[in-house]
Motif scaffolding. Structure first.
Motif, PDB file in Angstrom:
ATOM      1  N   TYR A  87       0.976  -1.281  -0.145  1.00  0.00           N
ATOM      2  CA  TYR A  87       0.176  -0.026   0.277  1.00  0.00           C
ATOM      3  C   TYR A  87       0.968   0.946  -0.373  1.00  0.00           C
ATOM      4  N   VAL A 114      -2.927   0.255  -3.206  1.00  0.00           N
ATOM      5  CA  VAL A 114      -2.413  -1.015  -3.041  1.00  0.00           C
ATOM      6  C   VAL A 114      -1.890  -1.686  -4.411  1.00  0.00           C
ATOM      7  N   LEU A 123      -4.036  -8.588   3.228  1.00  0.00           N
ATOM      8  CA  LEU A 123      -3.963  -7.208   2.916  1.00  0.00           C
ATOM      9  C   LEU A 123      -5.428  -6.734   2.365  1.00  0.00           C
ATOM     10  N   SER A 158      -7.057  -5.065  -0.322  1.00  0.00           N
ATOM     11  CA  SER A 158      -7.384  -4.332  -1.296  1.00  0.00           C
ATOM     12  C   SER A 158      -7.830  -3.781  -1.969  1.00  0.00           C
ATOM     13  N   GLY A 176      -5.306  -1.295   2.454  1.00  0.00           N
ATOM     14  CA  GLY A 176      -3.728  -0.897   2.571  1.00  0.00           C
ATOM     15  C   GLY A 176      -4.033  -2.000   4.667  1.00  0.00           C
TER      16      GLY A 176
END
Length: 281
Positions: A74, A113, A151, A153, A184
């Motif tokens: 990110y 991202v 993560l 996105s 992020g």
């Protein structure tokens, strides 16, 4: 072999007017004096991030890079034009995102991202927000129920897509979330289901009865630390429960139901109360 866009463990081979020469035994690169740590001596090994600067020189730095090549990360746009955007890598070296590699137009000051990779032609680091081009779609290295790193996105109509273990992509459904997510964020997650077509369903909570046992222990610990009372009950909202314990209302009810059947707690609409502390006997 020195890897561009990666951390390398290199030996200090010599000192010159510009900095230290670092070697992998085959070639040498420069670590500028501004990045040389105190007490560095000839012959020492040092961990550095390696990149190609704007002049085409291979350079090392001890600064902490925000991403390596082959990473999803990110990153924030520091400059943008009609041709592309530049993302801050945290080391005084920005990563270029060509327009063709932007899923949506990137704007200065915003974060995205992206996937970081090397340009095959010149070995410079590039990034892309077209994540689907870089995810793996088979040979999964996990099973249903496994804990994974996520993560977040992007948000979709169904929920939030998340990168799994820096390799795959899966989905967290809106109706199963009780927390505000945003792109992020890094989260711990679990594989809920791998569908026949290769789609992956995710959860922010462990699956199975072992999770309920863990939740029961957490509730008992909280009760003991709060005078035997927690201001949550059958009529508490899913949001209230998640804010306190980061679990769904369903998991909360299963855990409290188990404790009630064991005659350890009493339950009301807005409260659970410790009746018998089974560890006190």
């Amino acid at each position: 072999m020195i890897e561009i866009g990666k951390y390398n463990d290199l030996r200090i081979a010599a000192k010159n007017s510009d900095g230290l020469s670092l070697s992998d035994g085959e070639r040498e690169i420069l670590l500028p004096y501004s990045d040389v740590p105190k007490n560095a001596e000839l012959g020492d090994n040092i961990k550095v991030f390696v990149f190609i600067n704007k002049d085409g020189n291979t350079i090392a730095t001890t600064k902490q890079a925000l991403a390596e090549t082959d990473d999803f990360a990110y990153l924030t746009v520091v400059d943008a034009s009609e041709d592309g955007a530049y993302l801050d890598l945290g080391i005084g070296k920005d990563i270029y995102v060509p327009v063709r590699e932007q899923k949506r137009a990137m704007h200065k000051g915003e974060s995205y991202v992206v996937y970081v990779y090397l340009d095959e032609n010149n070995q410079r680091m590039l990034a892309s927000s077209r994540l689907d081009k870089f995810i793996e779609e088979d040979d999964f290295d996990f099973d249903e129920g496994d804990e994974v790193s996520l993560l977040i996105s992007e948000q979709t109509d169904l929920g939030f897509n998340a990168i799994i273990n820096n390799r795959y992509i899966g989905l967290l459904y809106h109706n199963e979330l009780f927390a505000n997510l945003k792109p992020g964020e890094k989260r711990k997650g679990w594989i809920k289901k791998v569908r026949i077509e290769g789609k992956i369903d995710l959860s922010l909570q462990p699956l199975g009865y072992s999770h309920i046992l863990d939740t029961k222990d957490v509730l008992l610990k909280e009760l003991r630390e709060n005078g035997g009372v927690i201001a949550l009950g059958d009529k508490s909202t899913p949001e209230e429960i998640y804010e306190r314990f980061q679990i769904s209302k369903s998991a909360f009810k299963k855990a409290t139901g188990g404790l009630y059947k064991e005659r350890i707690i009493a339950i009301s609409d807005r409260e659970i109360k410790l009746v018998v502390d089974h560890l006190a006997d």
